[in-house]
Design a protein around this motif. Structure first.
Motif, PDB file in Angstrom:
ATOM      1  N   PRO A  92       0.837  -1.208   0.000  1.00 45.16           N
ATOM      2  CA  PRO A  92       0.000   0.000   0.000  1.00 45.16           C
ATOM      3  C   PRO A  92       0.871   1.258   0.000  1.00 45.16           C
ATOM      4  O   PRO A  92       1.829   1.359   0.771  1.00 45.16           O
ATOM      5  CB  PRO A  92      -0.793  -0.111   1.303  1.00 45.16           C
ATOM      6  N   GLY A  93       0.555   2.195  -0.871  1.00 49.24           N
ATOM      7  CA  GLY A  93       1.307   3.435  -0.944  1.00 49.24           C
ATOM      8  C   GLY A  93       0.753   4.495  -0.007  1.00 49.24           C
ATOM      9  O   GLY A  93      -0.236   4.263   0.720  1.00 49.24           O
ATOM     10  N   ASP A  94       1.390   5.657  -0.044  1.00 44.88           N
ATOM     11  CA  ASP A  94       0.915   6.768   0.783  1.00 44.88           C
ATOM     12  C   ASP A  94      -0.504   7.145   0.378  1.00 44.88           C
ATOM     13  O   ASP A  94      -0.830   7.223  -0.804  1.00 44.88           O
ATOM     14  CB  ASP A  94       1.830   7.983   0.608  1.00 44.88           C
ATOM     15  N   GLY A  95      -1.357   7.380   1.333  1.00 47.81           N
ATOM     16  CA  GLY A  95      -2.743   7.745   1.067  1.00 47.81           C
ATOM     17  C   GLY A  95      -3.665   6.557   0.909  1.00 47.81           C
ATOM     18  O   GLY A  95      -4.878   6.730   0.779  1.00 47.81           O
ATOM     19  N   ALA A 148      -0.189   1.210   5.215  1.00 50.30           N
ATOM     20  CA  ALA A 148       0.563   1.906   4.178  1.00 50.30           C
ATOM     21  C   ALA A 148       2.061   1.833   4.461  1.00 50.30           C
ATOM     22  O   ALA A 148       2.508   1.960   5.602  1.00 50.30           O
ATOM     23  CB  ALA A 148       0.115   3.360   4.097  1.00 50.30           C
ATOM     24  N   GLY A 149       2.831   1.576   3.390  1.00 53.25           N
ATOM     25  CA  GLY A 149       4.287   1.551   3.510  1.00 53.25           C
ATOM     26  C   GLY A 149       4.860   0.214   3.898  1.00 53.25           C
ATOM     27  O   GLY A 149       6.089   0.068   3.968  1.00 53.25           O
TER      28      GLY A 149
END
Length: 372
Positions: A180-183, A191-192
């Motif tokens: 999962p990316g930022d946001g 995320a991250g």
């Protein structure tokens, strides 16, 4: 909720998809504004001077017909002609005109099913292959805990039908990985940080008309904010959409009795017959409007009787050569049976959707021909 002409148009297109129309045909919007608010709809076979006058007098905002008003192209709108005057009246009174033509001839529950029902035919099948439906496989990756919910949603939307079997699907387990990316707001993990989750690859299939609703149902039931849902076109396609119907008469009849039966059921002044007026009639084919070119298919389908309209002299000779009793019920009488079906279909959909919509039928549909 305000109902607009485009809502009625969408409803009709769902029943009789434009993809079923012949290449030479011109169904759909004939005149008017799809954004026009609609409170009253008139169902008719044709858009005529008489029913347009009726619509103007009774505040009707939309007329839905079987025959297109603009079937042949117009290069000039001449207000000295009846068609030009009618177009002017449609536009000035903000009446939207819409037609479902050969697409409604082929559609399930359309013109030919109505004609078969009027003649009491049973065990009906299609007659003329028109359009082979494409077939698609849909594959989606879903967490194990949501497998059944997604499977149920796909089946409820029409996926997984094969002959007499329903709810057909296949599934296997594996490991899904994602970062999962930022946001992102992942259903699993954070995320991250790369995540590995036990998932199910769920596969099912549907026809082209069902792809959009099935995919939408799957995504609504799926817990991921970004779900992987693959769609593949399958070689070979699905079954054929067919125009016309072939079925069994309520009972065996002599040719003379069958002619009188058709005359009564369709409200004919006279029954125009070609082919052998002898023998027993058990199985009948029907094709509303003008279908004489398909009498060979009717004979090949095992029909003893073929009911259609607009039969010409040499086509009558062909009926004799085929040994097939053909009854010309006229274009009007073999298709007017669709008027109450159009009205009923729109009324039912309006009730299901909670629309405040009145639906009327043409009060005086009239054949263009008369007999002295």
């Amino acid at each position: 909720m305000e109902i607009r002409a485009k809502d009625i148009m969408k409803l009709m297109d769902e029943w009789a998809p434009p993809s079923l129309a012949e290449s030479w045909d011109h169904p759909g919007l004939q005149a008017g504004d799809p954004e026009q608010p609609v409170h009253t709809v008139l169902a008719a076979l044709d858009l005529t001077r008489a029913n347009l006058d009726y619509a103007m007098a009774h505040g009707i905002e939309m007329i839905v017909t079987h025959h297109p008003f603009l079937f042949k192209g117009m290069k000039t709108i001449d207000l000295r002609t009846q068609k030009g005057q009618m177009l002017a009246d449609l536009l000035s009174h903000r009446i939207c005109a819409f037609a479902a033509h050969t697409n409604l001839d082929t559609a399930d529950g359309g013109v030919n099913d109505a004609l078969a029902e009027a003649l009491g035919l049973t065990h009906c099948t299609g007659l003329v292959p028109v359009h082979q439906k494409k077939r698609y496989k849909i594959a989606v990756y879903v967490p194990v805990s949501y497998e059944e919910a997604v499977r149920q949603a796909a089946a409820d939307a029409g996926a997984g039908v094969m002959g007499a079997y329903r709810r057909c699907s296949f599934s296997c387990r594996g490991t899904g990985r994602f970062l999962p990316g930022d946001g992102a707001a992942p259903f699993l993990g954070e995320a991250g940080r790369e995540e590995a989750a036990e998932e199910v690859r769920l596969e099912t299939f549907c026809t082209e008309d069902e792809v959009a609703p099935v995919r939408a149902a799957i995504l609504r039931a799926h817990p991921y904010e970004t779900a992987v849902c693959d769609v593949y076109e399958l070689a070979g396609g699905a079954g054929w959409d067919k125009m016309g119907r072939v079925g069994d008469l309520p009972r065996p009849m002599s040719s003379e009795e069958a002619a009188l039966y058709v005359k009564e059921k369709l409200g004919l002044v006279t029954a125009k017959c070609a082919g052998p007026m002898k023998g027993t009639v058990r199985r009948a084919a029907v094709l509303g409007g003008a279908g004489a070119e398909f009498m060979g298919l009717a004979k090949a389908a095992g029909a003893d009787l073929y009911v259609t309209g607009d039969v010409k002299y040499h086509e009558g000779q062909e009926a004799e050569a085929l040994g097939l009793l053909v009854i010309d019920g006229g274009h009007f009488h073999t298709e007017k049976v669709i008027i109450p079906r159009i009205a009923s279909r729109i009324r039912k959909a309006a009730a299901e959707r909670g629309w405040d919509l009145a639906v009327m039928e043409d009060p005086a549909p009239t054949d263009v021909f008369s007999w002295c």
